[in-house]
Design a protein around this motif. Sequence first.
Motif, PDB file in Angstrom:
ATOM      1  N   GLU A   1       0.768  -1.310   0.025  1.00  0.00           N
ATOM      2  CA  GLU A   1      -0.201   0.079  -0.091  1.00  0.00           C
ATOM      3  C   GLU A   1       0.810   1.220   0.096  1.00  0.00           C
ATOM      4  N   ILE A   2       1.858   1.306   0.936  1.00  0.00           N
ATOM      5  CA  ILE A   2       2.935   2.479   0.842  1.00  0.00           C
ATOM      6  C   ILE A   2       3.470   2.869  -0.370  1.00  0.00           C
ATOM      7  N   THR A   3       3.991   1.251  -0.914  1.00  0.00           N
ATOM      8  CA  THR A   3       4.657   1.598  -2.389  1.00  0.00           C
ATOM      9  C   THR A   3       3.956   2.154  -3.320  1.00  0.00           C
ATOM     10  N   LYS A   4       2.549   1.662  -3.408  1.00  0.00           N
ATOM     11  CA  LYS A   4       1.350   2.358  -4.102  1.00  0.00           C
ATOM     12  C   LYS A   4       1.220   3.712  -4.179  1.00  0.00           C
TER      13      LYS A   4
ATOM     14  N   ASN B   1       1.678   9.171  -6.291  1.00  0.00           N
ATOM     15  CA  ASN B   1       1.896  10.417  -6.278  1.00  0.00           C
ATOM     16  C   ASN B   1       2.953  10.964  -7.099  1.00  0.00           C
ATOM     17  N   ASN B   2       3.860  10.058  -7.743  1.00  0.00           N
ATOM     18  CA  ASN B   2       4.816  10.612  -8.613  1.00  0.00           C
ATOM     19  C   ASN B   2       4.576  10.189 -10.113  1.00  0.00           C
TER      20      ASN B   2
ATOM     21  N   SER C   1      11.608   6.617  -0.381  1.00  0.00           N
ATOM     22  CA  SER C   1      10.989   6.888  -1.549  1.00  0.00           C
ATOM     23  C   SER C   1      11.859   7.179  -2.747  1.00  0.00           C
ATOM     24  N   ASN C   2      12.979   7.996  -2.137  1.00  0.00           N
ATOM     25  CA  ASN C   2      14.198   8.413  -3.267  1.00  0.00           C
ATOM     26  C   ASN C   2      14.794   7.263  -3.575  1.00  0.00           C
ATOM     27  N   ASP C   3      15.061   6.254  -2.822  1.00  0.00           N
ATOM     28  CA  ASP C   3      15.641   4.792  -3.394  1.00  0.00           C
ATOM     29  C   ASP C   3      14.881   4.455  -4.342  1.00  0.00           C
ATOM     30  N   LEU C   4      13.500   4.097  -4.425  1.00  0.00           N
ATOM     31  CA  LEU C   4      12.508   3.647  -5.144  1.00  0.00           C
ATOM     32  C   LEU C   4      12.619   4.427  -6.498  1.00  0.00           C
TER      33      LEU C   4
END
Length: 929
Positions: free
Chosen positions: A822-825, A830-831, A915-918
Amino acid sequence: MDFNKIYKDIILIVDDNPNNLKVLFDFLEDSNFKVIVAENGESAVEMAEYAFPDIILLDVLMPGIDGFETCQRLKANPATQDIPVIFMTALIDKVDKVKGLNLGAVDYIAKPLEYDEVLARVNIHLRLRNLTKKLTEQNERLEVEIFERKRVEEELRRHSAALAEWNNRYQALIQASGQILYDWNLHTNDIKYGGNVEEILGYSMAEMSGGLNRCLELIHPEDRSLFNQKTKRALSTKERLHLEFRVCRKDGTYITVEDNGYFFLDCTGKVARMAGFIIDVSERQAALDERKQAQAEKEQTFIALQQSEARFRRLVESNIIGITLTDLRGNITEANDAFLHMLGYDRETLLSGKLRWQNMTPPEYHSLDERALAELICAGVSTPFEKEYIRKDGSRVPVVVGRALVEKSQQTTVGFVLDISDRKQAEQKIREQAALLNITTDAILVQDLDNQIQFWNKGAEHLYQWMSEEVLNKNANQFLYKKRNLAQLKNIQKILAEDGSWEGELHQVTKQGKEIIVASRWTLVRDNEAQPKSILIVNSDITEKKQLEAQFLRAQRMESLGTLASGIAHDLNNTLTPMMMTVQLLEAKLSDEKSQQWLTILETNVKRAADLVKQVLLFSRGAEGNFKTLQVRVLISEIEKILKQTFSRAIEIRIDIPKQNQWNISGDATQLHQVLMNLCINARDAMPDGGVLKISANTFWVDNNYARMNLDAKVGSYVMISICDTGTGIPREIIDRIFEPFFTTKEVGKGTGLGLSTVLGIVKSHGGFVNVVSEVGGTEFQVCLPITETIETANLLAANHKLLAGNGELILVVDDEDSIREITKTCLENNAYKVLLACDGIEAIALYTKHQQEISVVLIDMMMPSMDGPTTINVLKKINPNIKVIGVSGLASNHEMIKILGNNVKTFLSKPYTSNDLLRNLQLVINTK
């Protein structure tokens, strides 16, 4: 006379054959000689000039200058001409042997060498040389003493002449009042002084006033009685007063003076005055004392000469060695009792002139006698050699003989004969015993009931590095055991007394202090009356076996801990990942200052938790890193700068790296910095009051034997980085646990127990291993890393790409954790990305099959139920060989995954990720063709 040696005899071996040198070198070294070697004649001559060996073993046939020319050069050089030379040769030509003897050699040893013969000949020549040297030194001392005696007598003669001349001059100078003059009025008892009173005694004329009483005050108390006695006698006889006595000077010192007084009579014939002069005769008295001392020294020298002659006479008359006088025709003209007793003859037979060398020598030894005679005529002395003599009863006696001309112009020789029967019998007995016991590799020793060593075989010499002559009749407990292990021996002695035998393991030490473990078997040996006599001990070295067992058990324990730690770390990473990403999403939503502070605190602690998990993973699975070629010198220099800036000045930092070497290793600089800093910080904490922290580096080669004893080592070249402190050390009982995660001896709140486990994980991931040496007074950690010669390129994925938002690309996210999905989605949407979610590998395959054309990248977890990540990736690869996959793992490191999946995965993300790494990795994969 004491002929005991106080130094190791030096033997120079000259041979162009390295094998011969090696074998003979080892044999003579084992025989307690100091051995030096030379491979040709030139180097032998040079080495003899500065090493001054006691004897030279010289090969005849050599390239360049042969043995004969080498011997000729040695004998032509005054510095080396007295060194005995023994030729080693396979030549049996008598002409060659005579040639060598004419050149100054003392003996020949035939090749192939019999080492017992070599040892016997060397010992004989060394004894003869030492005996000759002692006699020469004694003669030189006697010559020096005689010369000194003559010098003293001449010196005394010169002193006497000087005193006579001085007296004559004094008589002439007395008129000029060069001494103390006095005038004594007997009626008034006053004394008037003149001359050099102040210069001689230091007193002024006023201080000398007081008459005879003042004079008596200055005379030495021991001389006053003599002074009064001599004065009274002179007054009564009216004869000239002549007296020597001691007078005190003003500075408190005493001088010896000579008083010459003359009487003057009045008109009635009575003594009215005495006038005279006093001279300082201290120097003359000192000369007299010196002459007495010289006379005493001369007498002592004469006594010493008598004692020396008596000692030599006792040597000749002793029953230890036979001494003879013989002419060159072989007739024995004189012999001591020891020689006659040795061969069974009486003195009447000797005086009858019937004793001849040839008649007492067996035929097989005639050639040796002829060679000795030729050497005697040529050199004035013959090299001692072994032979046999025929006794009067027909039996034979083995002896060592040697002769020397009394004077070269005479035909008389003095010789010695030494009976070596006991030695021959002892050597035979030793050979028989050694043949039985020295064939085993086990250490066999016999000790008496007081632990004194009685027997020590070759196996014991090899195991403990102590030679038998070093340990015989010494207490075994003093050099085979450390103090902490002696308690076990008391229990062994008790069991041995009850049962007669004992078996078990013992911890012992070698000569170099190396600790070993032996399987020991003790047997009580009894005498004929069944009384305990000695203990037979057989020891087998099992050190390597015990070390391997300990390493295997330690490896099993560490592997179990690693498995447990990796499981915990996997679950923690799955928990921390959504927390990390949620914090970053909330930072964009909540803009008020208080919320930002709380989120910062939360993010900081999540990262701390992630770092702890990362350290656990480093211990359990190794480390992922940006591996490059690094120079060890640069790595240590960077650490040195940090330590000198941050550590207390009470800790001295020492760096020891050979300047000429530039060793390269392949590794991650950041991780290796972490390894060295962790070890240096531990060293600092072990020295709370200051000390020395030394960092050194050197190379060493791991061979098959070392690799067999260390499970983590492989054959090859390593660089060893050593961090050594002078701190409190690590207790023996916990040293095997120091690398376990969460194990620490520090106080609560001062250590997590993950430092050394992290060090071990990083070093193992670099293909290396860690050794620890610790005792009271310091600890040394040895970080061993394989040396590489290749230069590795930087990881292209580490480039700093500009972060860009998505362009509506569809991303398939596969993870069994709901919160992570969920948090990855949320982050991706958002980006400007689109997202499909799958909870396991089966669902992921189904979704990918349906949306293959739209999906740009698959983000997939490696550990999932039903179907794990690697299996799912392999299936997806078959559907679309060009599929782009990003692997995600909270457990395994990237380089381990690359080994498993090869080119199937573009890159990897380690949990927890931001999030930056992803987003950065997504951009890299999408833009990669």
